[in-house]
Design an enzyme around this catalytic site. Structure first.
Site, mmCIF file in Angstrom:
data_model
loop_
_atom_site.group_PDB
_atom_site.id
_atom_site.type_symbol
_atom_site.label_atom_id
_atom_site.label_comp_id
_atom_site.label_asym_id
_atom_site.label_seq_id
_atom_site.Cartn_x
_atom_site.Cartn_y
_atom_site.Cartn_z
ATOM 1 N N TYR A 77 0.896 -1.104 -0.114
ATOM 2 C CA TYR A 77 -0.017 -0.051 -0.060
ATOM 3 C C TYR A 77 0.947 1.296 0.109
ATOM 4 O O TYR A 77 0.585 2.330 -0.672
ATOM 5 C CB TYR A 77 -1.073 -0.094 1.452
ATOM 6 C CG TYR A 77 -1.910 1.243 0.929
ATOM 7 C CD1 TYR A 77 -3.338 0.912 0.326
ATOM 8 C CD2 TYR A 77 -1.701 2.429 1.463
ATOM 9 C CE1 TYR A 77 -4.014 2.016 0.323
ATOM 10 C CE2 TYR A 77 -2.520 3.421 1.471
ATOM 11 C CZ TYR A 77 -3.749 3.210 0.642
ATOM 12 O OH TYR A 77 -4.741 4.330 0.904
ATOM 13 N N PHE A 129 -7.202 21.563 -24.297
ATOM 14 C CA PHE A 129 -7.278 20.267 -24.628
ATOM 15 C C PHE A 129 -8.671 20.062 -23.752
ATOM 16 O O PHE A 129 -8.777 20.649 -22.575
ATOM 17 C CB PHE A 129 -6.079 19.151 -23.858
ATOM 18 C CG PHE A 129 -6.499 17.765 -24.334
ATOM 19 C CD1 PHE A 129 -6.711 17.484 -25.563
ATOM 20 C CD2 PHE A 129 -6.923 16.898 -23.110
ATOM 21 C CE1 PHE A 129 -7.178 16.094 -25.708
ATOM 22 C CE2 PHE A 129 -7.383 15.852 -23.622
ATOM 23 C CZ PHE A 129 -7.159 15.398 -24.860
ATOM 24 N N THR A 130 -9.408 19.021 -24.118
ATOM 25 C CA THR A 130 -10.673 18.796 -23.612
ATOM 26 C C THR A 130 -10.719 18.767 -21.913
ATOM 27 O O THR A 130 -11.132 19.441 -21.427
ATOM 28 C CB THR A 130 -11.348 17.597 -24.019
ATOM 29 O OG1 THR A 130 -10.310 16.432 -24.027
ATOM 30 C CG2 THR A 130 -11.660 17.870 -25.793
ATOM 31 N N ASP A 220 1.958 20.466 -20.195
ATOM 32 C CA ASP A 220 1.137 19.158 -20.477
ATOM 33 C C ASP A 220 2.256 18.421 -21.231
ATOM 34 O O ASP A 220 2.355 18.459 -22.512
ATOM 35 C CB ASP A 220 -0.027 19.504 -21.319
ATOM 36 C CG ASP A 220 -0.634 18.095 -21.542
ATOM 37 O OD1 ASP A 220 -0.137 16.829 -21.520
ATOM 38 O OD2 ASP A 220 -2.108 18.186 -21.787
ATOM 39 N N LYS A 263 0.405 7.906 -23.209
ATOM 40 C CA LYS A 263 0.764 8.191 -24.572
ATOM 41 C C LYS A 263 2.328 7.692 -24.928
ATOM 42 O O LYS A 263 2.687 6.639 -24.938
ATOM 43 C CB LYS A 263 0.285 9.816 -24.903
ATOM 44 C CG LYS A 263 -0.994 9.922 -25.296
ATOM 45 C CD LYS A 263 -1.835 9.920 -24.136
ATOM 46 C CE LYS A 263 -3.300 10.514 -24.072
ATOM 47 N NZ LYS A 263 -3.985 10.503 -23.035
ATOM 48 N N ARG A 387 -12.731 15.581 -34.199
ATOM 49 C CA ARG A 387 -11.886 16.570 -33.216
ATOM 50 C C ARG A 387 -12.695 17.905 -33.789
ATOM 51 O O ARG A 387 -11.891 18.554 -34.843
ATOM 52 C CB ARG A 387 -10.421 16.550 -33.348
ATOM 53 C CG ARG A 387 -10.095 15.290 -32.457
ATOM 54 C CD ARG A 387 -9.819 15.337 -30.921
ATOM 55 N NE ARG A 387 -10.731 15.324 -30.017
ATOM 56 C CZ ARG A 387 -10.628 14.734 -28.863
ATOM 57 N NH1 ARG A 387 -9.583 14.605 -28.107
ATOM 58 N NH2 ARG A 387 -11.913 14.559 -27.839
ATOM 59 N N PHE A 454 -18.370 14.389 -26.427
ATOM 60 C CA PHE A 454 -17.945 13.943 -27.657
ATOM 61 C C PHE A 454 -17.743 12.384 -27.164
ATOM 62 O O PHE A 454 -18.077 11.535 -27.932
ATOM 63 C CB PHE A 454 -16.722 14.187 -28.199
ATOM 64 C CG PHE A 454 -15.433 14.372 -27.070
ATOM 65 C CD1 PHE A 454 -15.286 15.431 -26.267
ATOM 66 C CD2 PHE A 454 -14.631 13.355 -26.815
ATOM 67 C CE1 PHE A 454 -14.423 15.722 -25.461
ATOM 68 C CE2 PHE A 454 -13.493 13.339 -25.983
ATOM 69 C CZ PHE A 454 -13.586 14.490 -25.024
#
Ligand code: F0G
Length: 462
Positions: A77, A129-130, A220, A263, A387, A454
């Site tokens: 943990y 970005f969303t 980001d 990514k 997009r 979306f």
């Protein structure tokens, strides 16, 4: 170019040792599936998809080294050994002092937004970005786009369309006041612009503004290695530097970062928040317990952190990133050579079709990109993503649709997953839809979720 002079091909620096079998469907089956999915490719079942270009997020193939790392998960943990491996990798390859794991990128966005944003604040950034913008808004802030105008023009071939318009930013700081701006949200390899990079020159200029006004830069860094590759190839003074060195230099010009490790970092799940400021680290360590889990696991299993640590190292390898972007460009060139309208230059993580030009007879309110994604799926089982107007959502104040300049279909290429022959199947299918484009009718939205519509919106053919 360093280490690569002898080989002209971008061919992959790996071989395949395990495969996943795919179901081949008929057109009738696909027609039924897309109606069932409300013409939203997010709502298709993946078993009905042949080539899945919905996203490059969490869809990469892990290496044998990563899989063997999964077996070394220390599922304690607290204080898992794998956390310390992740911590070491973030320090070594990205240079940030502190790291907090999160279940994925948006977990990190939530925490940093809650810590830094006060109601009424403005957060400038190089295109929204969303999920990032939504977390900024939920924390009471407002996003302000300060990307260069070229980024909104799919035909402009400028090599660094991810750049910040420094004058626009300066004038925003002047009118809003630096105290209203908690940080600049700086993305590398800007997703919504088509995976477009920022140059080091622009980033250095941005850093100067940030230091002059005492405004932080939160990076980001979801696709930072892809951005670094474009700097290596296209920016003066960087051809002799490795991608790894360039990544470190980019990170050194920022104060902290949110990362979706799904990514660049070649894993199926995970992310983190990184920073250099010990006070922010302390607050984040407190908050992560509320939303994700203890600060040494943040919603991840030990094995997931191990796979990220190994993936980070693999992701900044020159040969890896050259093959990754080489494959994306291979698909892009096939489409360009057939006269298909795409966003240029071809970006890092996918090829973006310009749906406004592909379907010029459809008004934006008839959802051309959504329509095109559905048509491509029915043609070949290739799944892509809208997009455009659906992703852009509604204006926070007026409730009206946002009408973005970019109305795109994203063909996102997972890393280390598909072959050159798959790229050819994709191109053939898009060419066939293109030759039939005049017969394609638009759609209307019949179900609209409140947040990030979306993902779950449903449509009907007009
Ligand atoms: N930032 C960028 C630039 C992203 O592309 C994503 C995710 C996130 C943050 C959020 O990370 O998904 O791990 O929570 N992009 C995915 C995509 C969903 O398909 O482009 P997450």
């Amino acid at each position: 170019m360093n280490k690569q002079e002898k080989r002209h091909s971008w061919a992959e620096p790996y071989k395949i040792k395990m495969v996943e079998l795919l179901k081949m469907t008929t057109r009738e089956e696909r027609e039924a599936a897309i109606i069932e999915a409300g013409y939203n490719t997010f709502l298709l079942r993946s078993k009905d998809v042949y080539i899945d270009l919905l996203t490059d997020s969490g869809t990469s193939a892990m290496s044998d080294r990563q899989w063997s790392g999964m077996m070394l998960g220390d599922e304690a943990y607290a204080g898992s050994e794998n956390f310390y491996h992740l911590d070491d990798a973030v320090k070594k390859f990205y240079g940030y002092k502190y790291v907090i794991p999160t279940h994925q990128g948006r977990g990190a966005e939530n925490i940093i937004s809650k810590i830094l944003i006060k109601p009424g604040d403005i957060i400038p950034g190089n295109m929204y970005f969303t999920t990032t913008r939504l977390h900024q808004e939920l924390a009471g802030g407002k996003f302000a786009d300060v990307i260069i105008d070229e980024a909104h023009d799919p035909d402009n071939e400028f090599l660094f369309k991810g750049n910040v318009n420094i004058e626009k930013l300066e004038s925003l700081i002047k009118t809003a006041g630096a105290r209203k701006i908690p940080y600049i949200a700086l993305a590398t390899a800007v997703n919504m612009a088509g995976g477009q990079p920022i140059s080091m020159e622009n980033l250095k200029a941005l850093r100067e503004v940030s230091l002059n006004h005492g405004i932080k830069i939160i990076h980001d860094m979801t696709r930072v290695a892809e951005n670094a590759f474009f700097i290596q190839r296209n920016e003066e003074g960087y051809s002799d530097k490795s991608v790894s060195e360039i990544v470190l230099e980019i990170c050194s010009l920022t104060d902290g970062a949110t990362m979706s490790a799904k990514k660049d970092a070649l894993v199926n799940i995970g992310g983190f928040l990184a920073m250099n400021d010990p006070d922010i680290y302390e607050e984040a360590r407190n908050l992560v317990v509320v939303y994700e889990g203890l600060h040494t696991y943040g919603g991840l299993a030990g094995r997931d952190m191990e796979a990220i640590a190994i993936g980070i190292e693999e992701s900044v390898n020159d040969d890896h990133i050259r093959a990754r972007i080489g494959q994306v460009e291979y698909l892009g060139d096939l489409l360009i050579n057939s006269g298909i309208p795409v966003v240029k230059p071809i970006g890092g993580h996918g090829v973006f079709l310009n749906a406004k030009k592909f379907l010029p007879h459809l008004k934006q309110i008839a959802f051309p990109a959504q329509t095109l994604a559905a048509e491509i799926y029915v043609d070949s089982g290739v799944r892509s993503m809208e997009r455009g107007i659906v992703s852009a959502g509604r204006n926070k104040d007026t409730g009206e649709h946002n009408f973005p300049n970019l109305e795109l279909v994203r063909l996102t290429i997972p890393r280390r997953v598909y072959t050159q022959a798959h790229m050819e199947v994709i191109a053939e299918s898009i060419e066939s839809v293109y030759s039939n484009r005049e017969n394609i009718k638009g759609m209307k939205m019949i179900y609209e979720p409140k947040y990030l519509r979306f993902f779950q919106a449903r449509f009907e053919k007009l």
